[in-house]
Scaffold this motif. Structure first.
Motif, PDB file in Angstrom:
ATOM      1  N   UNK A  71     -18.051  11.555  35.200  1.00  0.00           N
ATOM      2  CA  UNK A  71     -16.872  11.417  34.697  1.00  0.00           C
ATOM      3  C   UNK A  71     -16.693  10.048  33.599  1.00  0.00           C
ATOM      4  N   UNK A  72     -17.601   9.227  33.797  1.00  0.00           N
ATOM      5  CA  UNK A  72     -17.718   7.752  33.246  1.00  0.00           C
ATOM      6  C   UNK A  72     -18.915   7.910  31.952  1.00  0.00           C
ATOM      7  N   UNK A  73     -19.776   8.884  31.982  1.00  0.00           N
ATOM      8  CA  UNK A  73     -20.921   9.036  31.011  1.00  0.00           C
ATOM      9  C   UNK A  73     -20.233   9.181  29.630  1.00  0.00           C
ATOM     10  N   UNK A  74     -20.866   8.600  28.824  1.00  0.00           N
ATOM     11  CA  UNK A  74     -20.557   8.664  27.321  1.00  0.00           C
ATOM     12  C   UNK A  74     -21.524   9.428  26.464  1.00  0.00           C
ATOM     13  N   UNK A  75     -22.362   9.712  27.425  1.00  0.00           N
ATOM     14  CA  UNK A  75     -23.574  10.615  26.944  1.00  0.00           C
ATOM     15  C   UNK A  75     -24.543   9.902  25.692  1.00  0.00           C
ATOM     16  N   UNK A  76     -24.579   8.782  25.887  1.00  0.00           N
ATOM     17  CA  UNK A  76     -25.173   7.905  24.939  1.00  0.00           C
ATOM     18  C   UNK A  76     -26.695   7.944  24.876  1.00  0.00           C
ATOM     19  N   UNK A  77     -27.308   8.025  26.123  1.00  0.00           N
ATOM     20  CA  UNK A  77     -28.756   8.326  26.290  1.00  0.00           C
ATOM     21  C   UNK A  77     -29.611   7.200  26.339  1.00  0.00           C
ATOM     22  N   UNK A  78     -28.819   6.132  26.556  1.00  0.00           N
ATOM     23  CA  UNK A  78     -29.491   4.731  26.611  1.00  0.00           C
ATOM     24  C   UNK A  78     -30.501   4.635  27.944  1.00  0.00           C
ATOM     25  N   UNK A  79     -29.954   5.437  28.765  1.00  0.00           N
ATOM     26  CA  UNK A  79     -30.664   5.111  30.220  1.00  0.00           C
ATOM     27  C   UNK A  79     -31.797   6.067  30.187  1.00  0.00           C
ATOM     28  N   UNK A  80     -32.105   7.075  29.756  1.00  0.00           N
ATOM     29  CA  UNK A  80     -33.330   7.632  29.801  1.00  0.00           C
ATOM     30  C   UNK A  80     -34.749   6.893  29.355  1.00  0.00           C
ATOM     31  N   UNK A  81     -34.741   6.232  27.954  1.00  0.00           N
ATOM     32  CA  UNK A  81     -35.855   5.661  27.762  1.00  0.00           C
ATOM     33  C   UNK A  81     -36.154   4.341  28.411  1.00  0.00           C
ATOM     34  N   UNK A  82     -35.116   3.818  29.092  1.00  0.00           N
ATOM     35  CA  UNK A  82     -35.494   2.522  29.996  1.00  0.00           C
ATOM     36  C   UNK A  82     -36.200   2.718  31.356  1.00  0.00           C
ATOM     37  N   UNK A  83     -36.168   4.098  31.693  1.00  0.00           N
ATOM     38  CA  UNK A  83     -36.674   4.647  32.973  1.00  0.00           C
ATOM     39  C   UNK A  83     -38.414   4.494  32.853  1.00  0.00           C
ATOM     40  N   UNK A  84     -38.895   3.614  33.896  1.00  0.00           N
ATOM     41  CA  UNK A  84     -40.263   3.302  33.881  1.00  0.00           C
ATOM     42  C   UNK A  84     -41.064   4.422  34.181  1.00  0.00           C
ATOM     43  N   UNK A  85     -40.493   5.495  35.124  1.00  0.00           N
ATOM     44  CA  UNK A  85     -40.926   6.472  35.636  1.00  0.00           C
ATOM     45  C   UNK A  85     -40.777   7.879  35.088  1.00  0.00           C
ATOM     46  N   UNK A  86     -39.833   7.798  33.946  1.00  0.00           N
ATOM     47  CA  UNK A  86     -39.372   8.919  33.378  1.00  0.00           C
ATOM     48  C   UNK A  86     -38.412   9.929  34.527  1.00  0.00           C
ATOM     49  N   UNK A  87     -37.634   9.393  35.217  1.00  0.00           N
ATOM     50  CA  UNK A  87     -36.902  10.009  36.061  1.00  0.00           C
ATOM     51  C   UNK A  87     -35.757  10.803  35.547  1.00  0.00           C
ATOM     52  N   UNK A  88     -35.219  10.065  34.158  1.00  0.00           N
ATOM     53  CA  UNK A  88     -34.038  10.533  33.632  1.00  0.00           C
ATOM     54  C   UNK A  88     -34.207  11.443  32.650  1.00  0.00           C
ATOM     55  N   UNK A  89     -33.826  12.563  32.600  1.00  0.00           N
ATOM     56  CA  UNK A  89     -34.163  13.490  31.445  1.00  0.00           C
ATOM     57  C   UNK A  89     -32.608  14.023  30.952  1.00  0.00           C
ATOM     58  N   UNK A  90     -32.576  14.111  29.574  1.00  0.00           N
ATOM     59  CA  UNK A  90     -31.645  14.809  28.772  1.00  0.00           C
ATOM     60  C   UNK A  90     -31.952  16.115  28.163  1.00  0.00           C
ATOM     61  N   UNK A  91     -31.417  17.132  28.894  1.00  0.00           N
ATOM     62  CA  UNK A  91     -31.620  18.436  28.528  1.00  0.00           C
ATOM     63  C   UNK A  91     -30.486  19.094  27.436  1.00  0.00           C
TER      64      UNK A  91
END
Length: 65
Positions: free
Chosen positions: A37-57
């Motif tokens: 409900x708070x996510x603005x879908x900017x995608x900043x989080x995914x490239x910051x993850x050092x283990x690639x645990x965040x994916x934008x499908x």
């Protein structure tokens, strides 16, 4: 698209939380959790993850000619 966190891969480092403008991420049970409900879908989080645990499908596009 709202990112998806792979809980089995996430190491709970919090780097994604530091870069999230709307503060939609939190650490719960030592892993990242996205409050949709708070996510603005900017995608900043995914490239910051050092283990690639965040994916934008992204949805598949089908061209009709």
């Amino acid at each position: 698209m709202i990112p998806v966190v792979n809980k089995e891969v996430c190491i709970g480092c919090g780097k994604c939380i530091e870069v999230c403008p709307p503060q939609a991420l939190a650490l719960i049970n030592e892993g990242a959790y996205i409050r949709e409900e708070l996510c603005e879908e900017c995608g900043f989080c995914a490239p910051e993850c050092p283990v690639n645990a965040i994916e934008i499908r992204f949805p598949l596009s089908i061209n009709h000619y």
